[in-house]
Write a protein that holds these residues in place. Sequence first.
Motif, PDB file in Angstrom:
ATOM      1  N   PHE A 220       0.864  -1.177   0.000  1.00 37.90           N
ATOM      2  CA  PHE A 220       0.000   0.000   0.000  1.00 37.90           C
ATOM      3  C   PHE A 220       0.904   1.231   0.000  1.00 37.90           C
ATOM      4  N   PRO A 221       0.972   1.964  -1.120  1.00 44.43           N
ATOM      5  CA  PRO A 221       1.914   3.092  -1.227  1.00 44.43           C
ATOM      6  C   PRO A 221       1.581   4.229  -0.277  1.00 44.43           C
ATOM      7  N   MET A 222       2.616   4.840   0.273  1.00 42.65           N
ATOM      8  CA  MET A 222       2.459   5.917   1.243  1.00 42.65           C
ATOM      9  C   MET A 222       2.987   7.227   0.662  1.00 42.65           C
ATOM     10  N   TYR A 223       2.269   8.297   0.931  1.00 47.62           N
ATOM     11  CA  TYR A 223       2.625   9.623   0.436  1.00 47.62           C
ATOM     12  C   TYR A 223       2.517  10.630   1.573  1.00 47.62           C
ATOM     13  N   ILE A 224       3.256  11.711   1.464  1.00 50.72           N
ATOM     14  CA  ILE A 224       3.130  12.808   2.417  1.00 50.72           C
ATOM     15  C   ILE A 224       1.930  13.661   1.982  1.00 50.72           C
ATOM     16  N   PRO A 225       0.982  13.957   2.873  1.00 51.85           N
ATOM     17  CA  PRO A 225      -0.197  14.754   2.492  1.00 51.85           C
ATOM     18  C   PRO A 225       0.199  16.040   1.783  1.00 51.85           C
TER      19      PRO A 225
ATOM     20  N   PHE B  10      -9.827   7.548   2.669  1.00 48.39           N
ATOM     21  CA  PHE B  10      -9.460   6.563   3.686  1.00 48.39           C
ATOM     22  C   PHE B  10      -7.947   6.579   3.868  1.00 48.39           C
ATOM     23  N   ILE B  11      -7.535   6.560   5.129  1.00 49.49           N
ATOM     24  CA  ILE B  11      -6.112   6.731   5.444  1.00 49.49           C
ATOM     25  C   ILE B  11      -5.651   5.635   6.387  1.00 49.49           C
ATOM     26  N   SER B  12      -4.423   5.171   6.177  1.00 51.36           N
ATOM     27  CA  SER B  12      -3.774   4.251   7.113  1.00 51.36           C
ATOM     28  C   SER B  12      -2.456   4.854   7.570  1.00 51.36           C
ATOM     29  N   THR B  13      -2.230   4.819   8.874  1.00 49.34           N
ATOM     30  CA  THR B  13      -0.958   5.301   9.425  1.00 49.34           C
ATOM     31  C   THR B  13       0.091   4.202   9.437  1.00 49.34           C
ATOM     32  N   GLY B  14      -0.330   2.962   9.165  1.00 52.31           N
ATOM     33  CA  GLY B  14       0.621   1.859   9.162  1.00 52.31           C
ATOM     34  C   GLY B  14       1.074   1.451  10.546  1.00 52.31           C
ATOM     35  N   GLY B  15       0.289   1.782  11.568  1.00 49.64           N
ATOM     36  CA  GLY B  15       0.664   1.460  12.952  1.00 49.64           C
ATOM     37  C   GLY B  15       0.439   2.658  13.852  1.00 49.64           C
ATOM     38  N   ASN B  16       1.346   2.867  14.774  1.00 47.38           N
ATOM     39  CA  ASN B  16       1.256   3.969  15.730  1.00 47.38           C
ATOM     40  C   ASN B  16       1.275   5.302  14.988  1.00 47.38           C
ATOM     41  N   PRO B  17       0.197   6.082  15.011  1.00 48.01           N
ATOM     42  CA  PRO B  17       0.187   7.367  14.287  1.00 48.01           C
ATOM     43  C   PRO B  17       1.152   8.356  14.918  1.00 48.01           C
ATOM     44  N   SER B  18       2.000   8.940  14.103  1.00 48.65           N
ATOM     45  CA  SER B  18       3.002   9.890  14.597  1.00 48.65           C
ATOM     46  C   SER B  18       2.467  11.314  14.568  1.00 48.65           C
TER      47      SER B  18
ATOM     48  N   GLY C  61      13.484   1.983   4.351  1.00 50.34           N
ATOM     49  CA  GLY C  61      13.617   3.378   3.942  1.00 50.34           C
ATOM     50  C   GLY C  61      12.331   4.169   3.958  1.00 50.34           C
ATOM     51  N   THR C  62      11.217   3.538   4.355  1.00 47.30           N
ATOM     52  CA  THR C  62       9.923   4.222   4.370  1.00 47.30           C
ATOM     53  C   THR C  62       9.921   5.397   5.347  1.00 47.30           C
ATOM     54  N   ASN C  63       9.378   6.512   4.916  1.00 53.94           N
ATOM     55  CA  ASN C  63       9.210   7.680   5.794  1.00 53.94           C
ATOM     56  C   ASN C  63       7.897   7.512   6.548  1.00 53.94           C
ATOM     57  N   ALA C  64       7.954   6.708   7.631  1.00 56.86           N
ATOM     58  CA  ALA C  64       6.749   6.428   8.414  1.00 56.86           C
ATOM     59  C   ALA C  64       6.392   7.566   9.353  1.00 56.86           C
ATOM     60  N   SER C  65       7.247   8.571   9.461  1.00 58.28           N
ATOM     61  CA  SER C  65       6.967   9.712  10.332  1.00 58.28           C
ATOM     62  C   SER C  65       5.979  10.689   9.698  1.00 58.28           C
ATOM     63  N   GLU C  66       5.967  10.740   8.372  1.00 57.03           N
ATOM     64  CA  GLU C  66       5.091  11.680   7.669  1.00 57.03           C
ATOM     65  C   GLU C  66       4.207  11.000   6.631  1.00 57.03           C
ATOM     66  N   GLY C  67       4.656   9.881   6.096  1.00 56.29           N
ATOM     67  CA  GLY C  67       3.931   9.220   5.023  1.00 56.29           C
ATOM     68  C   GLY C  67       2.673   8.508   5.486  1.00 56.29           C
ATOM     69  N   LEU C  68       1.668   8.479   4.619  1.00 56.63           N
ATOM     70  CA  LEU C  68       0.386   7.834   4.897  1.00 56.63           C
ATOM     71  C   LEU C  68      -0.112   7.129   3.648  1.00 56.63           C
ATOM     72  N   TRP C  69      -0.848   6.028   3.848  1.00 59.87           N
ATOM     73  CA  TRP C  69      -1.591   5.451   2.727  1.00 59.87           C
ATOM     74  C   TRP C  69      -2.898   6.222   2.625  1.00 59.87           C
ATOM     75  N   MET C  70      -3.212   6.716   1.440  1.00 59.21           N
ATOM     76  CA  MET C  70      -4.414   7.515   1.235  1.00 59.21           C
ATOM     77  C   MET C  70      -5.152   6.996   0.007  1.00 59.21           C
ATOM     78  N   ALA C  71      -6.451   6.767   0.154  1.00 63.76           N
ATOM     79  CA  ALA C  71      -7.235   6.200  -0.943  1.00 63.76           C
ATOM     80  C   ALA C  71      -8.668   6.706  -0.887  1.00 63.76           C
TER      81      ALA C  71
END
Length: 490
Positions: A186-191, A278-286, A219-229
């Motif tokens: 599930f690709p993640m993007y910065i809003p 619809f958004i996924s944080t991929g775990g603990n939302p930062s 290498g995923t930027n999990a601090s800012e990136g989100l799955w958005m659909a």
Amino acid sequence: MNEEQKFEDYRNRLNIRDVLTDAGYTLHKRDGLRYPAYVRLDNDGRRIRGDKFIVMPNKNCCFQPPTIKLYSVTSFIWEHPNLFPEYNQGMKESALVHKVCQRLLNIPVEQRNQNVLAPTRDAKPFNIKDYKIERFHPDEADSQKPFYAFFKSRGIDFATRCAFHRNFFLASKAADNGASYKNLSFPMYIPGHPEKCVGLEERGYPRKDGSARKGMAAGTNASEGLWMASPKDMELKDAKDVYVFESAYDAMAFYQLRMKKDSGLDYKARQELKSAVFISTGGNPSYGQIQGVVKAAPGATFHLGFDNDLAGKQFVFNFESIVQKMNPLHPESVASDMKGFIETFKEGITSTKELLDIDDDRYVELPEGLQKLYLAYDTARNEAWEYHYSPFLCKEDKQEAADRMNKAYQEFKQALFQKLHVQDGQDLNPIGIVRELPSEGYKDFNDELLEKKQYSMTDVVETAFDENGVSLTEEREEENEETKKSGLKR
């Protein structure tokens, strides 16, 4: 020595600060020395906001604010595998803990690869071009088959796959050992920046019990990136409703449950759901994820679909706290000399116009500079009124008095708004937040979906065609084909 004793030995011999440094974090001295803070830096050497760990005083552990969840040396490695070079897809967490700790302690490891990898902080940043992508097409049966096992194990039906088909794919990449791994991704993007994919939320091939590896691509930027659909491809900035979950599976499960015939939603409500994001944080939302999505969707109502457990409740609290503090007039956001003024608005402030409603009680709470400007405006206003009703003054004198009043008013208003960091006409209404919960007894929406009948004939008939006329009856054929292969009878 058993495994738990070895883990205890690691915790006694290693310092959590050394583990954080090895994971790519840097001591941030400006946060003070009493409670040391470790942060991550981006490729330009700038601090990544929201990605910070605080080291507990007199304890060999850390936590990531605002959630007070303590990590020891071993649990930090266990729950953040992608931060360490020893990690390979499919590796057991316990094996990773042993390898990382033994390296840091210089303990010889048999058959250890002598080509020591560079620390994660020096690793190549995420690049979607490193992956081979396979996409799901609603009207091409051959493209759909590779996805079947991933979604069937989670109860996600064909209609839901079609609704979200633009926002998932299979991603393959060769590991350093030559093996090739394929994950549902599930690709993640910065809003606000849809042009660059910054990582992948991954789900491995399902095991016999339905479980699968989950995590983030290296290498995923999990601090800012989100799955958005969005089923109707609604842009985040235009969305009226944003649904936030801990995983993409939960988001799709929620959508499927609400689109069922017995969900209680009428036609209009279903169309609105299709137009939501619809958004996924991929775990603990930062912090960075929450702040980014709220800024990118200023007019939206946020529906929080976090898990119905202690962690999920904490995430809701964190989300609400961050959103409140993002309001420029929140007590923790305004300057100290303006707090008394803001507190005089007992019912809260919804527009900048209300800020200009100054009475004696509010005047005395203004700092000296603003008091002088308001007094100048008040004096000019009284003079303008006197001139206006005077029968002895000409029209030109009355206009000059009115101009002086307007100038003094604009000077006071500009200084007040600048002091409070707001703009004229800015909407100051609190952001709408709605808590979405699964039915009683379920931890999350995917659990609820799995517990219920996954592919009812009612659903197949009801969703035989989507709104674009694409046939969705492939689901029935797909399921029947799977039944034939397994030798089961319905």
